[in-house]
Design an enzyme around this catalytic site. Structure first.
Site, mmCIF file in Angstrom:
data_model
loop_
_atom_site.group_PDB
_atom_site.id
_atom_site.type_symbol
_atom_site.label_atom_id
_atom_site.label_comp_id
_atom_site.label_asym_id
_atom_site.label_seq_id
_atom_site.Cartn_x
_atom_site.Cartn_y
_atom_site.Cartn_z
ATOM 1 N N HIS A 1 11.099 52.411 48.470
ATOM 2 C CA HIS A 1 10.097 51.862 47.595
ATOM 3 C C HIS A 1 8.969 53.238 47.201
ATOM 4 O O HIS A 1 8.276 52.767 46.530
ATOM 5 C CB HIS A 1 9.916 50.847 47.842
ATOM 6 C CG HIS A 1 9.148 50.534 49.083
ATOM 7 N ND1 HIS A 1 9.432 49.289 49.660
ATOM 8 C CD2 HIS A 1 8.461 51.051 49.650
ATOM 9 C CE1 HIS A 1 8.817 49.539 50.699
ATOM 10 N NE2 HIS A 1 8.112 50.359 50.908
ATOM 11 N N TYR B 1 4.869 65.632 57.401
ATOM 12 C CA TYR B 1 6.137 66.174 57.159
ATOM 13 C C TYR B 1 5.687 67.718 56.884
ATOM 14 O O TYR B 1 6.806 68.523 56.691
ATOM 15 C CB TYR B 1 6.865 65.618 55.795
ATOM 16 C CG TYR B 1 6.863 64.208 56.041
ATOM 17 C CD1 TYR B 1 7.262 63.402 57.380
ATOM 18 C CD2 TYR B 1 7.128 63.574 54.916
ATOM 19 C CE1 TYR B 1 7.546 62.271 56.944
ATOM 20 C CE2 TYR B 1 6.998 62.020 54.589
ATOM 21 C CZ TYR B 1 7.572 61.350 56.012
ATOM 22 O OH TYR B 1 7.829 59.990 55.935
#
Length: 508
Positions: A182, A269
């Site tokens: 989501h 990341y």
């Protein structure tokens, strides 16, 4: 993808949930499905290895169904094949190893200076999560092929999304696999808020990339294309986002495109924002865990699990409200199933094998990009080209994901080490010797969930007994203590946590 041609609203359809004991999330998905008339007479087959959690969720769902006088049925089993037998759709929500393993994913890398906010996608934590998850997902896939309805669909919600989905498609043999997240919807609402839209559907988006590194490459507000400078100005002027989304705003300025992922997720990341402890607090905000708190998701999961278990009698007493009071969420699951069963066409962003969908990422990797679902199956928009900067960060993660996925499938220690070495944040913080030792320590700590590495554990123990790399007792740059249930109640003014609030924070 293979298409099942169903009869609309067919009696006896079975929808199975693996990891159904997830705090609140299974109930949210089932209530979404029950908002659709064609799913009023189906069997929801719940499976979890934790019988207590499974029973709590089943009780809540039965109370909801009975109160709304629906013919739907809830079955539960700790035997997976029993739950999957004859299922047309299988929804995966597992966390292999639970919070005990998750704690190792966060705590052990901290000893080597790696500060993660979530640790469930890549980084050291995400790679270990994949090593635990993928062997089990391959077993799920084998059961689906053998006992589920022919051509059954596998909807994977479990992280690490890309590696899990990649393994299911390439090594599990379940072609009708879709990975669902989501993140795109959450970022979409945030962009709409920053632009001053009254409703998020006033803003149209095209978002593409890989899971948790997806990019809004085209944004239209009331039919007008939003420029880079306009978006930067909107976020910098926003009273909340200017404080809580510093990493995302910085990336927007440098790359020219906004990322789907939260400040905390995105910061782990990339190799630039959490590499030096003294700089981490410059980029994050601790008002909410998702903005970058050290081990924030582990803390919140622990708190909510404890609160849910302690206040379960209260939740059960509150269950059984009219479904008219439940607003169907924008989680993809119910909308996909409705479209496959002959309902309205559904447009969403899905994790699938690339195969040319994004032209400048490898064909075999798992991408997240727009597609449409109808009664004929899933149809992706093809021929998308990512901006070069966005593609470069995605490519770095894809290489880590490929090595991590194959390491998990084959129990390959060398590939796992190389995946750790090439991970952007891990490589920015640690040297190769540190990474090798950390990998050994993680393997030994998590051995009970790593059957494919059984042949490597004794060697890892031996190397650790002769280890020369110094570690430290570090809690991280922005760590908060896990609060007790009584402390949480006091913070909320003595109120009992509601089931809705638990659900709202139970799934990142």
């Amino acid at each position: 993808m293979d298409k099942i041609k169903p009869e609309i609203g067919e009696i006896g359809m079975k929808i199975a949930f693996i990891g159904a004991g997830s705090v609140g999330f299974t109930r949210k998905l089932v209530r979404d499905l029950l908002k659709v008339e064609m799913f009023h007479d189906v069997e929801f087959a719940l499976h979890d290895i934790n019988a207590r959690n499974l029973d709590m969720v089943a009780q809540l769902l039965r109370r909801d169904i009975e109160a709304n006088a629906l013919p739907a049925r809830v079955t539960q089993s700790t035997d997976r094949r029993t739950a999957l037998e004859g299922a047309r759709y299988v929804v995966n929500c597992v966390r292999i190893g639970g919070l005990d393993a998750f704690r190792h994913d966060i705590e052990i890398p901290l000893k080597y200076g790696i500060d993660q906010c979530v640790g469930d996608t890549i980084c050291a934590g995400g790679l270990m999560y994949a090593q635990r998850s993928i062997p089990q997902i391959l077993q799920f896939c084998a059961d689906i092929r053998e006992v589920a309805e022919p051509g059954a669909w596998f909807l994977n919600y479990a992280n690490p999304m890309a590696m899990n989905t990649w393994a299911a498609i390439d090594h599990g043999g379940v072609r009708n696999t879709i990975g669902l997240c989501h993140g795109v919807q959450n970022g979409w609402r945030q962009i709409a808020n920053a632009l001053g839209a009254e409703r998020h559907d006033e803003v149209e988006i095209f978002c593409t990339g890989i899971n948790h590194q997806t990019w809004y490459t085209d944004i239209r507000f009331r039919g007008r294309k939003v420029t880079r400078d306009e978006l930067i100005a909107a976020f910098e002027a926003h009273p909340e986002y200017s404080r809580t989304e510093k990493v995302r705003i910085d990336v927007l300025k440098r790359f020219g495109f906004y990322s789907t992922e939260s400040n905390g997720h995105l910061s782990e990341y990339l190799p630039w924002y959490r590499k030096r402890p003294d700089e981490i607090t410059r980029w994050i905000d601790t008002s909410e865990w998702i903005n970058g708190e050290t081990g924030g998701y582990l803390r919140v999961c622990s708190e909510r699990r404890n609160w849910f278990e302690e206040d379960f009698p209260k939740f059960l007493a509150e269950a059984g409200k009219p479904l008219s009071a439940h607003t169907r969420s924008d989680e993809h699951c119910s909308h996909i199933l409705e479209a496959l069963e002959g309902g309205p066409v559904y447009r969403g962003h899905f994790n699938v094998r690339n195969g040319g969908i994004i032209t400048n990422l490898p064909d075999d990797c798992i991408i997240e990009s727009p597609g449409f679902v109808d009664e004929f199956g899933l149809n992706m928009v093809e021929g998308v080209t990512l901006p070069l900067g966005c593609a470069a960060t995605c490519q770095a993660s894809v290489d880590v994901q490929r090595m991590g996925m194959l390491a998990a499938v084959n129990g390959d220690l060398e590939l796992l080490r190389l995946a750790m070495l090439h991970d952007p944040l891990t490589g920015a913080v640690c040297n190769p010797e540190e990474i090798w030792q950390m990998t050994d320590e993680l393997l030994v700590a998590e051995a009970e969930w790593l059957p494919q590495f059984a042949h490597e554990i004794d060697g890892a123990k031996d190397r650790l007994s002769r280890a020369t790399v110094a570690t430290r007792n570090w809690t991280g740059a922005a760590r908060k203590q896990t609060r007790s249930v009584s402390e949480l109640r006091e913070e909320k003014g003595g109120s009992v946590m509601t089931a809705e609030k638990v659900r709202a924070t139970a799934q990142d």
